[in-house]
Design an enzyme around this catalytic site. Structure first.
Site, mmCIF file in Angstrom:
data_model
loop_
_atom_site.group_PDB
_atom_site.id
_atom_site.type_symbol
_atom_site.label_atom_id
_atom_site.label_comp_id
_atom_site.label_asym_id
_atom_site.label_seq_id
_atom_site.Cartn_x
_atom_site.Cartn_y
_atom_site.Cartn_z
ATOM 1 N N TYR A 1 2.781 10.072 -0.043
ATOM 2 C CA TYR A 1 3.969 9.488 0.854
ATOM 3 C C TYR A 1 5.225 10.062 0.316
ATOM 4 O O TYR A 1 6.167 9.694 1.264
ATOM 5 C CB TYR A 1 3.565 8.063 1.049
ATOM 6 C CG TYR A 1 2.361 7.669 1.661
ATOM 7 C CD1 TYR A 1 1.449 8.667 2.384
ATOM 8 C CD2 TYR A 1 1.958 6.353 1.675
ATOM 9 C CE1 TYR A 1 0.268 8.166 2.817
ATOM 10 C CE2 TYR A 1 0.931 5.958 1.947
ATOM 11 C CZ TYR A 1 -0.239 6.807 2.544
ATOM 12 O OH TYR A 1 -1.271 6.495 3.251
ATOM 13 N N HIS B 1 -7.795 9.445 -1.887
ATOM 14 C CA HIS B 1 -7.164 9.441 -0.752
ATOM 15 C C HIS B 1 -7.956 10.024 0.400
ATOM 16 O O HIS B 1 -7.901 9.539 1.584
ATOM 17 C CB HIS B 1 -5.582 10.138 -0.613
ATOM 18 C CG HIS B 1 -4.820 9.637 0.205
ATOM 19 N ND1 HIS B 1 -3.470 9.844 0.052
ATOM 20 C CD2 HIS B 1 -4.877 9.426 1.475
ATOM 21 C CE1 HIS B 1 -2.525 9.367 1.310
ATOM 22 N NE2 HIS B 1 -3.466 9.070 1.890
ATOM 23 N N LYS C 1 -2.836 5.943 -4.287
ATOM 24 C CA LYS C 1 -3.978 6.830 -3.828
ATOM 25 C C LYS C 1 -3.627 8.183 -4.525
ATOM 26 O O LYS C 1 -2.720 8.742 -4.773
ATOM 27 C CB LYS C 1 -3.875 7.053 -2.494
ATOM 28 C CG LYS C 1 -3.906 5.695 -1.793
ATOM 29 C CD LYS C 1 -4.177 5.989 -0.247
ATOM 30 C CE LYS C 1 -3.819 4.660 0.440
ATOM 31 N NZ LYS C 1 -2.710 4.673 0.856
ATOM 32 N N ASP D 1 0.992 -1.128 -0.098
ATOM 33 C CA ASP D 1 -0.133 0.002 -0.103
ATOM 34 C C ASP D 1 0.960 1.262 0.062
ATOM 35 O O ASP D 1 1.823 1.400 0.912
ATOM 36 C CB ASP D 1 -0.846 -0.089 1.269
ATOM 37 C CG ASP D 1 -1.880 1.301 1.319
ATOM 38 O OD1 ASP D 1 -2.915 1.013 0.621
ATOM 39 O OD2 ASP D 1 -1.380 2.155 1.745
#
Ligand code: NDP
Ligand code: 1BO
Length: 322
Positions: free
Chosen positions: A60, A121, A88, A55
């Site tokens: 990120y 997200h 996402k 994931d």
């Protein structure tokens, strides 16, 4: 319902069937705050730990590193088709014209030709360069239907196999289901014994939408330390398991897939050793009864401006449903 498959290392992995007919491995490696070590963690997880589900998210900042880890695992002999890779769509890209370019950028960063799952997200559009907390004008109107149509187009063009959402409320899910031609296969939400969110889990089950539980250990800095919770610890000692394994197993026995993050090779391998045993009903129930239910990831820093814009409080973020 789970089904079991075995990796080359004979690690038994259970998976859940999605509405689309595809399967999602019950455990994935989380990569939020994995930093520059993400590539090593991803390779260790896949090659040594037997993970088949990773994931990540554009937000990120680790997609390139995750991509290198996946590539190294494929080089070591794991087939791409046996992996389940999620990313996402970030809030700044929540406008119909931005969806496809964002996905193409994510594919390029990950060095992949397709994603198994692409998720919205958070259901709020942010202006480019939005501050945290947001200033006036940073949180903008989101064209949910227009964005979803573009997500559906990605499935039609085989750039992603499944689409879904994160951090939705019942209100937003009902709105989405009102116009979706391709159903969301997955809803990814914060869920652990300190925030069960039964209401959302039940609503998803009723609509055959699979739930992935994020922050299953109570998350990271500023989170809730469930690893040292006395109930978790007591059950772990009784069953001769670790607190991490008890928390991951609780999530799977609730019917959710689960994505614990770790950059520590021993913990990565520990967190997936949860097959071939069960939490007894009394222990499962004791975990469900942990008091002081509250979210860790409430979204205040990201979305709340007390004086301007649509989200004046955390309750507004969650449509006053908590
Ligand atoms: P987790 O609940 O997975 O907890 C991670 C923390 O626990 C890290 O500090 C990790 O440290 C530590 N840890 C991991 N395994 C163990 C263990 N066995 N024993 C003790 N400590 C352990 O936190 P996250 O918030 O990262 O959630 C997991 C993933 O979910 C994210 O990484 C991300 O992929 C996803 N997510 C999605 C969100 C969304 O909005 N859709 C929001 C938040 C998360 P160490 O690395 O040192 O092992
Ligand atoms: C800001 C992103 C939260 C973790 O998914």
């Amino acid at each position: 319902m789970t089904q079991a498959t075995f990796t080359a290392e004979d690690q038994k992995i259970e998976s859940f069937r999605l509405l689309s007919g595809h399967t999602i491995p019950a455990i994935g490696l989380g990569t939020w705050r994995a930093g520059s070590q993400a590539d090593k963690s991803v390779k260790i997880a896949i090659v040594e730990g037997g993970y088949r589900h990773i994931d990540t998210a554009w937000e990120y900042g680790v997609e390139e590193s995750v991509g290198r880890g996946v590539k190294a695992a494929i080089h070591a002999g794991v087939e791409r088709r046996d992996l389940f890779i999620t990313s996402k769509l970030w809030c700044t890209e929540l406008s119909p014209v931005r969806v496809r370019p964002a996905l193409l950028n994510t594919l390029q960063e990950l060095q992949l030709e397709y994603l198994d799952l692409y998720l919205i997200h958070w259901p709020f559009r942010l202006a480019d360069g939005a501050s945290r907390p947001p200033k006036a004008g940073d949180v903008q109107e989101m064209d949910m239907e227009g964005v979803w149509r573009e997500m559906e187009g990605l499935v039609k063009d085989k750039l992603v196999r499944d689409i879904g959402v994160c951090n939705f409320t019942l209100k937003k899910m009902n709105k989405l289901l009102g116009f979706a031609e391709t159903m969301p296969s997955v809803c990814q939400m914060e869920m652990h014994p300190g925030w069960r969110n039964d209401k959302m889990l039940e609503a998803c089950k009723q609509n055959d939408i699979h739930v992935t539980a994020y922050s299953p250990l109570g998350s990271q800095e500023g989170g809730r330390d469930l690893i040292h919770d006395e109930t978790v610890d007591r059950i772990a000692k009784k069953l001769n398991k670790t607190p991490g394994q008890v928390l991951v197993k609780w999530a799977i026995q609730r019917g959710t897939s689960v994505i614990p993050k770790s950059n520590n090779p021993d913990r990565i391998k520990e967190n997936i050793k949860v097959f071939g045993w069960e939490l007894p009903q009394e222990d499962f129930q004791a975990l469900c009864n942990i008091p002081d239910q509250k979210r860790v990831l409430h979204g205040e820093q990201l979305f709340v401006n007390k004086n301007a814009g649509p989200l004046r409080s955390v309750a507004d973020v969650w449509d006053h449903e908590d």
